[in-house]
Design a protein around this motif. Structure first.
Motif, short mmCIF file in Angstrom:
data_model
loop_
_atom_site.label_atom_id
_atom_site.label_comp_id
_atom_site.label_asym_id
_atom_site.label_seq_id
_atom_site.Cartn_x
_atom_site.Cartn_y
_atom_site.Cartn_z
N PHE B 199 0.80 -1.22 0.00
CA PHE B 199 0.00 0.00 0.00
C PHE B 199 0.83 1.27 0.00
CE2 PHE B 199 -2.65 -3.25 1.99
CZ PHE B 199 -3.77 -3.18 1.18
N THR B 201 1.91 2.79 2.41
CA THR B 201 1.67 3.60 3.61
C THR B 201 1.38 2.67 4.76
OG1 THR B 201 0.28 5.25 4.64
CG2 THR B 201 -0.78 3.79 3.07
N GLN B 206 -5.26 5.91 6.16
CA GLN B 206 -5.07 5.69 4.73
C GLN B 206 -5.26 4.23 4.36
OE1 GLN B 206 -1.29 7.33 3.58
NE2 GLN B 206 -1.79 9.30 4.48
N SER B 209 -8.83 3.23 4.06
CA SER B 209 -9.51 3.59 2.82
C SER B 209 -8.95 2.82 1.62
CB SER B 209 -9.41 5.10 2.59
OG SER B 209 -8.06 5.47 2.56
N ASN B 210 -7.68 2.35 1.72
CA ASN B 210 -7.08 1.65 0.57
C ASN B 210 -7.43 0.16 0.52
OD1 ASN B 210 -5.96 4.03 -0.11
ND2 ASN B 210 -3.87 3.50 0.46
N LEU B 213 -10.36 -1.05 -1.71
CA LEU B 213 -10.02 -0.92 -3.12
C LEU B 213 -9.11 -2.05 -3.56
CD1 LEU B 213 -9.25 2.90 -3.17
CD2 LEU B 213 -11.36 1.74 -3.81
N TYR B 214 -8.12 -2.34 -2.72
CA TYR B 214 -7.17 -3.40 -3.07
C TYR B 214 -7.89 -4.74 -3.19
CZ TYR B 214 -3.13 -6.46 -2.86
OH TYR B 214 -2.20 -7.41 -3.14
#
Lengths: 102, 634, 169, 471
Positions: B199, B201, B206, B209-210, B213-214
Motif C-alpha cells: 500500500f 503507507t 489511509q 480507505s485503501n 479498493l485493493y
C-alpha cells in the motif's frame, strides 16, 4: 606473434603459483614471498595492458609503480612482524599461530 | 473546557508517565516516598486527562468513522513518511481510561505491596515507563508507531518480570517471555513490511480507505497471508496458543506487575491491535476464521489446564490466557463491540483478582500453593470480598460485570458458528468451576495452624475497593451509554441481553460453582466430612451415590487427567518446539564456529575458495563466455 | 625489433619467470627460495623490457632485486637456526589437493577469460621516452596518490622500527 | 585544480608529523597524555573545518580525487570515530606501550588513508588509500609488544590482508585492461559484461569484502579483533569498515552500476551469509572483543544489504546505519576499555556485576548492544528500518526477512551479555574507576544512540544528501 594474451597468460600462471604458495608454505617468510609473486603477476598484467590498451597515457605503468611501492612497504612491515613473532614464540611457522580460535 | 483541553493535549497522556519515568528513574531512585508520590501524581493527572478525553469523545460526537487525529512528522524522508501522533476514537479513548485507571490503582497498591523493597524507586520508574509505552501504543496513528511502542512495552515487561533478578526462575521467565514474544513480533514486523510494500503507507486511516479498493482489485489471497503474519504479533503478546507459554511463567514478577501488565493492559495489546486493524481483518473471512478458532481453542485449552494448578498466580495466569482467547474469539466472529466490552470488564475484575491474590501473598509470604492456604475469609475480609466479586464476575453471574460482556460474546458467537459457541459455553463452565475452586480452597474451610495471615494495609485496600465496585457495576456503564453505538466497527451492533443465552450460561456457571463447592468446599477428602454429606443429601436417595461417583470419577480421571495431560503436553511439547526454535541457531553457531581453527592458511583457503566460486559464477554468467561455451563465435 | 628474436626472448623470459616462481613455492630451503625469487624478478623485468616499459624494468631490478629480495635473505639469516634444510617446507596439515585444485581452477578460469574477451587494442603511438612522461604524470595528475604513497612509506618505516625494536626492558 | 580541497588531509598529516616531533622534544612522562589531547584538539579543529567544505562537489586532478557530500560524510565519520576512540583510550594507550607518540601518529596517518579512500574517484587512489590505511593497521594491530596475541593477530592480518590486496589489485588490473581507464566514470562509460570485466569485478568484490569482513571473507576478523589493542579494534570495527563501505559504494554504484544484474545476487548472498554467521557464532563467544567482532560481521551484512537497493534510498540507509553502528560501537568499546583497565582482560565474565559497580557504564553497554540488535527506540531500529524498506521496494524481501529473524536471534545473545552485567555477582569488591574522558565518550554514545533512535530526522537528511551526491 606474441601479443597481449601471452603476457596475460604468464601473469595468470604466476598469480596462481603465488596463490598456491600462500596456502601451502609452512613459514611466514615463504608465504610473504608467495604474496610478492602475486603482486608481480599483477604488475605484468598492468604493464601489458598499458602497452596494448593504453600505450599513449601509460596509466598501467604508473599503477605498477605504486604497486611496487606498496609491496615494498608491505615487505618492510611484514619482516618486522616476523621478527616480533620469532621473538615471542621462537618460531615462524604459520600453523603455530593458533592461540586465538573459535 | 477541560474535555476540549484534554482532547487537544491528548499527547500528554503518555508523556506524563514518561516524564515520571525520567524523574524517578534518574533522580529519585533512592527516595521511595518522593518516587511514589511523583509516579502516582503523574498517573492521576493522566487518568484525569483520559477521562476528559473520554467525555470529550462523547460530547464532540467523535465516532470510529471520524476519529480525531493529530500528527507530527517523525521521519519524513523521500520515499518514506512516518508520523508520530495521537489517534482518538471511542476505542482508543476507552483503552486510555482503562489503562490509566488500572495503572493508577496498581501504583497506589504498590506503595503498600513493595514497601521496604530495595528497588522501590526502580520499580516505580519501570511502572511509569510501562504506562507511558502502553499509552503510546494505544494512541498510535500508524503501524510504525504502534510497533515501536509495542516493542517498548515488551521491554518493560521483560524488565518487570525479571525484577527479582537474583532469582534464577525470574531471570529465566523474563528471558522466555522476551524470546517467545519476539517470535510473534517478527511476524508482525514482516506483516508491516508487507503492508508497506502493498500500500505504500502504514497510516491506519489511509490503509482503511485503501484496503477495500485493493481487495476489489486483487482479491484476498495475499492479504490473508499478510493479515496472518500480523496476527502472529497478537498471538505472542496476548498469549494465544501456541505462544502462550511465557505468560504463566511471567508470574515470577511482583504481583502488582502481574495485575497491570499480564492481566489488564499489555496482554490485551494484541486484542487491541486486531481491533485497530479490523478494517483489514474484517474483509478477510479466512483470516477471521483462523482468529476465531485460535481464540476458542486457547480459551478452552487454558481453562482445562487451570483445573489442576495449585499456584494461585498460575491459576489466574491461565485464566487470563483463557479470557484473552475469549476476546480473540469475539473478534474472530466479527464483534469488536463484544471483544472490547469484555476487554474492559476483564481489566476490572482480573486486576481485582490479581491484586487480591497479591494481598493474600502479602498476608502469607512465601506461600503460593492454594492448598496450603484456607480459611482466610475471617482474617482478610476485604480481600475475601474482592476475590468473591472477581470470581462471580469472571464466572458470568449476574449482575456482575463479566455476565454482560460474556453474554455479549456468546451471543455474537452463537450467531456465527455453533461449534464455536459450544466450545465457548464449555469454557465458561470450566472457568466458573476452577475460579470457584480457587476461592473456596483459599478462603473457606479451616485455617491452617501455622499460617499467620493479616489483612493488607490501607494503600492496598483502596484499589481493591475501587476495582471491586467497578467489577460490580462495570457491566451497566456501557448499557447506560449505548456502548455499542460508540465502540464498534461498521454499523452499531449492540443488541442487549439475549435471555436464552444469558440463562444458559448463568445456569451452567451456577452449576459449576456448586460442583466446585461440592468437591472442594464440602470436603469430600476427609472421611468424617464425607459421612456428614451423606446425611445432608439423604433425600436424594441412591442417586447421590451415582452422582458422587461420577463426580469423583470426573474429577479424577477427566478433569485431573485431562488437565495433567494437557499440562504435560504444554511443558514438553509446546515449549519444546518454542525452545527448539530458539536453540537452533545456538547449535548451528557451534558448528560454524569450529571452522575458526586459528590457522591462518585455513582462513586463506576458505577465502580463496570463496573468491574462486564467486569469480567462476560471474564469468559463467557473461553472455560472451556462454556464447563461446555453446560453440558460438565472438 | 625482429619478430623472431622478440618471440624467442619472450619465451625465454616467460620460462624463467614461471620456472623460478614454481621453484620459490616448491623448494624446501628458504635461501634457495629467496634466490629463485630474485631470478623470477629478473625474468619479470625482462618481460617489462619486451613491453617497452624500460623505466619499470629498471625499477623492478632496483627495488625488487636490490631491496625486497635482499630483505628476504636478511630476514632468513636473522631468524637463524642450525641448518637451512627444511626451512621452507610445504605445510603437511593442509588439504593439499584442495589447494592445488583451487589454484589450478583459477588458472583455467583466467585462461578462459583471456581467450574469450574481446580486447579493445589501441593503435595509439607507443611512448618512447617513458621516464619523463611518467615523471610528468606522477607530479601532476597523480600527485595525490604520490603524496599518499609517500605518507605510506613514512608510516611503514616508523611501524617497522617500532615493531622490530621490541620492548624496552 | 584546487589544492584547497586537500586541506583536511594535509592538516591531518601535519598533525601526525607534529606529534612525532613533539614526542622527540618532550620529556617522556609528560609527552604521553598531552600528545593525546593535542591529537584530539587538532582533529576537532579539522572536523570543524570540514564543515566548511560542504558545498557543490569539486574534483582535483582530472577527477581522480573528488570532494562531495558523500566523501565529506565519511570523512567526518572517520574523524569523529578517531576522536572518540582516542578519548576513551588514553589510559589504555599509556599502559600499552612506551611508543605513545608513534601510536598516535600512526593512528592519524591511517585516518589519512581512510579520508583518501572516501574521496578516491579512480582505482589507483582507491588502492593507495586502502593500503595506506591497511598497512598502518597491520602495525597497530601488532603494537602491543607485551602480548603474543598481538603479534599473532598482526601477522594473520598482514598475511591475509596482503593476499586480499593482491586479489583486489589483480581485479583492478582486469577492469583497467578491459575498459582502458582507471577513473570510475570512464570505466562506467566503457563497461560491458565481458568475461574479463566480470572477472575483475569478482576479484574486486572479494577484496572489498575482505576489508569489510563479509562472510566468507571474514575469517581474519575475530582473531585480529581479539588480539589487537582495544582502540585499534574499535577503529577496525568502526572506521576501517566504514571506509570499505565508502569505496565499495563509489566503485560499485558509479563504475559498475550497469552490471547490477550480475553482482546483485552475489551481494545478496554475501549479505545474508554475514548476518547468519555473524550472529549465530557470536552466541558462543566468551571474549568481549571477539563477540563484538562477530557482531560487527553481522552488522557489515546489514550494511551491505543496503547495496541491494542500488539507489539513493538504499545508500542513505547504509550511511545512516554506518553512523549509528559507529556510535553504538563507541559505547561498547568504551565500556570494554574501562573493564580492561580494571581487570586487564577482555572476558565477557569480567563484565559481571558491572551494574552494581558502575550502573552508568552498564546502561551504556546495554543501550549500545540493544541498538545493534535493532530494538526500538534505539537508533539501530530506525537504521534497519531504512535499509529494509529500501530493499523490499526492490524485491529483496527475503533478505529483509532474514535480517529480521537474525536481529531477533541477536537480541538473545546481546541479552546474554546484559544478563552477565545485571545478574552476576562482581568478581571482587574493588572500587571501579573510569576516567572522565571515557565517561564523557560513553555519555555521548548513549545520548546519540537514543537521540538518533527517537528523532532520526536530521541525520537521515544528512545521509540522504550525501547519498544523492553519488548520482
Amino acid at each position: 606473434m606474441i601479443g597481449l594474451v601471452h603476457f596475460l597468460t604468464v601473469a595468470a600462471i604466476v598469480f596462481a603459483i603465488g596463490l598456491y604458495g600462500v596456502l601451502s608454505k609452512r613459514t611466514i617468510v615463504g608465504i610473504l614471498m608467495s604474496i610478492e609473486l602475486m603482486l608481480n603477476a599483477v604488475n605484468i598484467n598492468l604493464i601489458a595492458f598499458s602497452r596494448f590498451i593504453t600505450p599513449e597515457v601509460l596509466t598501467g605503468q604508473i599503477f605498477a609503480i605504486f604497486t611496487i611501492t606498496v609491496a615494498a612497504a608491505e615487505v618492510a612491515v611484514g619482516m618486522a612482524m616476523i621478527f616480533r613473532v620469532y621473538y615471542d614464540r621462537n618460531t615462524v611457522h604459520a600453523a603455530r599461530l593458533d592461540e586465538m580460535r573459535w | 473546557m477541560f474535555n476540549q483541553y484534554a482532547l487537544s493535549h491528548a499527547a500528554l497522556i503518555p508523556l506524563l508517565p514518561a516524564m515520571s519515568f525520567i524523574i524517578v528513574g534518574f533522580f529519585l531512585r533512592r527516595l521511595p516516598i518522593l518516587a511514589a508520590t511523583v509516579s502516582v501524581c503523574m498517573s492521576l493527572i493522566s487518568f484525569a486527562l483520559s477521562l476528559g478525553v473520554g467525555y470529550g469523545v462523547i460530547a464532540n460526537n467523535i465516532t470510529v468513522d471520524n476519529p480525531l487525529i493529530q500528527r507530527i512528522p517523525w521521519l519524513s524522508i523521500s520515499g518514506l513518511t512516518v508520523d508520530m501522533g495521537v489517534y482518538i476514537d471511542p476505542i482508543s479513548a476507552m483503552m486510555l481510561v482503562i489503562v490509566t485507571l488500572v495503572a493508577l490503582m496498581v501504583q497506589i497498591y504498590s506503595i503498600g505491596y513493595m514497601r521496604g523493597d530495595a528497588g522501590f524507586g526502580r520499580f516505580f520508574a519501570y511502572l511509569s515507563l510501562f504506562a507511558s509505552a502502553m499509552l503510546g501504543l494505544v494512541i498510535a496513528v500508524n503501524f510504525v508507531q504502534l510497533f515501536v511502542f509495542w516493542e517498548l512495552v515488551g521491554l518493560c515487561s521483560y524488565l518487570l518480570i525479571g525484577y527479582y533478578f537474583h532469582k534464577i526462575s525470574a531471570r529465566e521467565a523474563a528471558k522466555k517471555a522476551f524470546i517467545t514474544t519476539r517470535i510473534g513480533d517478527f511476524g508482525l514486523l514482516v506483516g508491516i513490511l508487507f503492508l508497506q510494500i502493498l500500500f505504500g503507507t502504514l497510516d491506519f486511516q489511509q490503509l482503511a480507505s485503501n484496503v477495500p479498493l485493493y481487495v476489489a482489485e486483487h482479491g484476498t489471497n495475499l492479504l490473508t497471508i499478510v493479515a496472518l503474519l500480523l496476527f502472529l504479533g497478537p498471538i505472542g503478546k496476548s498469549g494465544q496458543f501456541p505462544l502462550h507459554v511465557w505468560l504463566p511463567d511471567a508470574m515470577e514478577g511482583p504481583t502488582p506487575v502481574s495485575a497491570l501488565i499480564h492481566a489488564a493492559t499489555m496482554v490485551v495489546a494484541g486484542v487491541y491491535l486486531v481491533a485497530r486493524a479490523f478494517f483489514l481483518f474484517s474483509v478477510l473471512p479466512n483470516a477471521m476464521e483462523v482468529i476465531a478458532w485460535i481464540g476458542a481453542f486457547t480459551a478452552c485449552f487454558a481453562a482445562s489446564i487451570a483445573f489442576t494448578q495449585r499456584d494461585i498466580k498460575r491459576i489466574l495466569a491461565y485464566s487470563t490466557v483463557s479470557q484473552l482467547g475469549y476476546m480473540m474469539l469475539a473478534l474472530g466472529v466479527g464483534s469488536v463491540t463484544a471483544s472490547m466490552f469484555h476487554l474492559m470488564t476483564h481489566a476490572f475484575f482480573k486486576a481485582l483478582m490479581f491484586l487480591a491474590a497479591g494481598a493474600v501473598l502479602h498476608g502469607l509470604p512465601n506461600k503460593n500453593d492454594i492448598f496450603e492456604m484456607g480459611g482466610l475469609r475471617h482474617k482478610m475480609p476485604v480481600t475475601f470480598a474482592a476475590m468473591t466479586i472477581g470470581v462471580l464476575a469472571i464466572s458470568g453471574i449476574p449482575p456482575f460485570a463479566g455476565f454482560f460482556s460474556k453474554d455479549e460474546i456468546l451471543l455474537a458467537v452463537s450467531q456465527v458458528s455453533m461449534p464455536l459457541y459450544t466450545i465457548a459455553v464449555v469454557t465458561s463452565f470450566m472457568t466458573a468451576f476452577y475460579m470457584a475452586r480457587l476461592l473456596i480452597v483459599v478462603f473457606c474451610g479451616s485455617e491452617k495452624p501455622d499460617n499467620q495471615p493479616h489483612e493488607a494495609p490501607m494503600s492496598m485496600r483502596i484499589p481493591l475497593v475501587v476495582l471491586g465496585v467497578l467489577a460490580v457495576i462495570g457491566g451497566y456503564i456501557p448499557y447506560a451509554n449505548h456502548f455499542g453505538d460508540w465502540v464498534r466497527f461498521g454499523s452499531a451492533s449492540h443488541e442487549g441481553l439475549h435471555w436464552g443465552i444469558a440463562a444458559t450460561s448463568t445456569v451452567l456457571s451456577i452449576l459449576a460453582i456448586s460442583l466446585a463447592w461440592y468437591i472442594y468446599g464440602s470436603g469430600k477428602v476427609s472421611p468424617d466430612k464425607l459421612s456428614r454429606r451423606f446425611s445432608t443429601l439423604y433425600k436424594l436417595s441412591f442417586h447421590k451415590y451415582y452422582i458422587d461417583e461420577f463426580y469423583l470419577w470426573l474429577n479424577h480421571t477427566f478433569v485431573d487427567g485431562l488437565g495433567k495431560i494437557l499440562y504435560w503436553l504444554e511443558l514438553h511439547f509446546v515449549e519444546g518446539i518454542v525452545n527448539g526454535i530458539a536453540g537452533l541457531p545456538v547449535g548451528l553457531g557451534d558448528l560454524v564456529r569450529k571452522s575458526q581453527t586459528g590457522k591462518l592458511q585455513r582462513y586463506g583457503l576458505i577465502m580463496f575458495g570463496a573468491m574462486l566460486i564467486l569469480v567462476v559464477w560471474l564469468v559463467l554468467l557473461s553472455p560472451l563466455f556462454k556464447g563461446v561455451l555453446s560453440g558460438g563465435d565472438y | 625489433m625482429n619478430e623472431l628474436i622478440y618471440t624467442v626472448a619472450f619465451y625465454i623470459f616467460a620460462a624463467i619467470t614461471v620456472a623460478a616462481a614454481f621453484g620459490v613455492v616448491t623448494k624446501s630451503n628458504l635461501v634457495h627460495s629467496a634466490l629463485l625469487l630474485a631470478l623470477c624478478f629478473i625474468g619479470v623485468s625482462g618481460l617489462y623490457v619486451l613491453l617497452q616499459a624500460d623505466f619499470l624494468a629498471a625499477v623492478q631490478i632496483l627495488i625488487y632485486n636490490g631491496a625486497i629480495a635482499i630483505v628476504f635473505v636478511l630476514g632468513t639469516m636473522l631468524t637463524r637456526r642450525s641448518s637451512r634444510h627444511g626451512t621452507n617446507d610445504t605445510e603437511v596439515n593442509i588439504p593439499s589437493r584442495v589447494v592445488t585444485l583451487v589454484s589450478g581452477l583459477f588458472v583455467v578460469v583466467t585462461l578462459g577469460v583471456i581467450a574469450t574477451t574481446p580486447w579493445h587494442y589501441s593503435s595509439g603511438v607507443i611512448v618512447e621516452d617513458t621516464p619523463s612522461l611518467l615523471a610528468q604524470l606522477i607530479l601532476t595528475d597523480y600527485m595525490v596518490v604520490m603524496e599518499a604513497a609517500a605518507v605510506l612509506l613514512l608510516a611503514a618505516m616508523i611501524g617497522a622500527i617500532v615493531l622490530a625494536k621490541g620492548v624496552e626492558e | 585544480m584546487n589544492i584547497a580541497l586537500l586541506t583536511s588531509e594535509i592538516a591531518v598529516v601535519i598533525l601526525a608529523l607534529l606529534i612525532i616531533v613533539f614526542d622527540l622534544l618532550m620529556p617522556r612522562q609528560e609527552a604521553r597524555r598531552s600528545l593525546g589531547y593535542f591529537a584530539v584538539c587538532g582533529l576537532l579543529g579539522i572536523l570543524v573545518y570540514t564543515f566548511n567544505q560542504h558545498g557543490a562537489s569539486a574534483t582535483v586532478y582530472h577527477g581522480f580525487f573528488v570532494v562531495d557530500k558523500f566523501a565529506l560524510f565519511f570523512k567526518q565519520l572517520f574523524i569523529v570515530a578517531t576522536i572518540l576512540t582516542l578519548l576513551f583510550s588514553f589510559d589504555y594507550i599509556e599502559g600499552l606501550t612506551h611508543n605513545t607518540g608513534e601510536f598516535y601518529a600512526l593512528l592519524l596517518l591511517s585516518l589519512v588513508g581512510m579520508m583518501v579512500m572516501a574521496s578516491a574517484n579512480d582505482l589507483l587512489t582507491v588502492f593507495v588509500g586502502l593500503e595506506l590505511m591497511t598497512i598502518i593497521f597491520y602495525i597497530l594491530v601488532g603494537f602491543d609488544l607485551r602480548s603474543s596475541k598481538s603479534s599473532e593477530a598482526g601477522t594473520k592480518y598482514l598475511i591475509l590482508g596482503s593476499a586480499a590486496s593482491a586479489v583486489l589489485l589483480y581485479g583492478m588490473s582486469w577492469v583497467y585492461g578491459f575498459t582502458g581507464s582507471i577513473v570510475l566514470s570512464e570505466i562506467a562509460a566503457h563497461i560491458t559484461a565481458s568475461p574479463a570485466m566480470l572477472l575483475g569485478l569478482g576479484l574486486m568484490l572479494a577484496g572489498f569484502c575482505f576489508k569489510m569482513s563479509i562472510v566468507p571473507f571474514h575469517m581474519w576478523a575475530p582473531d585480529v579483533y581479539e588480539g589487537a589493542p582495544i582502540p585499534v579494534t574499535a577503529m577496525l570495527a568502526m572506521a576501517s569498515k566504514a571506509a570499505g563501505v565508502a569505496v565499495l559504494l563509489r566503485v560499485f554504484l558509479v563504475a559498475f552500476a550497469d552490471l547490477q544484474a550480475y553482482w546483485l545476487t552475489i551481494v545478496s548472498l554475501l549479505a545474508g551469509l554475514s548476518m547468519i554467521v555473524g550472529i549465530i557464532v557470536a552466541i558462543w563467544q566468551t571474549n568481549t572483543k571477539r563477540m563484538l567482532a562477530y557482531s560487527s560481521i553481522a552488522q557489515a551484512g546489514y550494511i551491505l544489504s543496503g547495496l541491494l537497493a542500488a539507489d539513493a534510498a538504499g545508500v542513505k540507509g547504509m550511511l545512516f546505519y554506518a553512523v549509528l553502528y559507529m556510535v553504538a560501537n563507541v559505547g561498547a568499546f568504551a565500556v570494554t576499555t574501562a573493564v580492561n583497565n580494571q581487570y586487564g582482560s577482555d572476558k565477557i565474565d569480567d563484565l559481571s556485576g558491572l551494574s552494581q559497580k558502575s550502573p552508568f557504564l552498564a546502561v551504556v553497554m546495554t543501550v549500545s548492544l540493544l541498538s545493534m540488535a535493532g530494538l526500538p527506540p534505539m537508533a539501530g531500529f530506525v537504521g534497519k528500518m531504512y535499509i529494509f524498506m529500501a530493499i523490499t521496494d526492490k524485491g529483496y524481501f527475503w533478505i529483509a526477512m532474514l535480517g529480521l529473524v537474525m536481529s531477533m536471534v541477536s537480541v538473545y545473545y546481546y541479552m546474554l551479555v546484559v544478563k552477565v552485567m545485571y545478574s552476576k555477582e562482581a568478581k571482587n569488591q574493588q572500587e571501579f574507576t573510569a576516567s572522565v574522558s571515557l565517561r564523557i565518550v560513553a555519555l555521548i554514545s548513549l545520548i546519540a544512540t537514543l537521540f538518533i533512535g527517537i528523532y532520526p530526522g536530521p541525520l537521515a537528511e544528512l545521509a540522504n544528501a550525501a547519498a544523492r551526491s553519488l548520482w
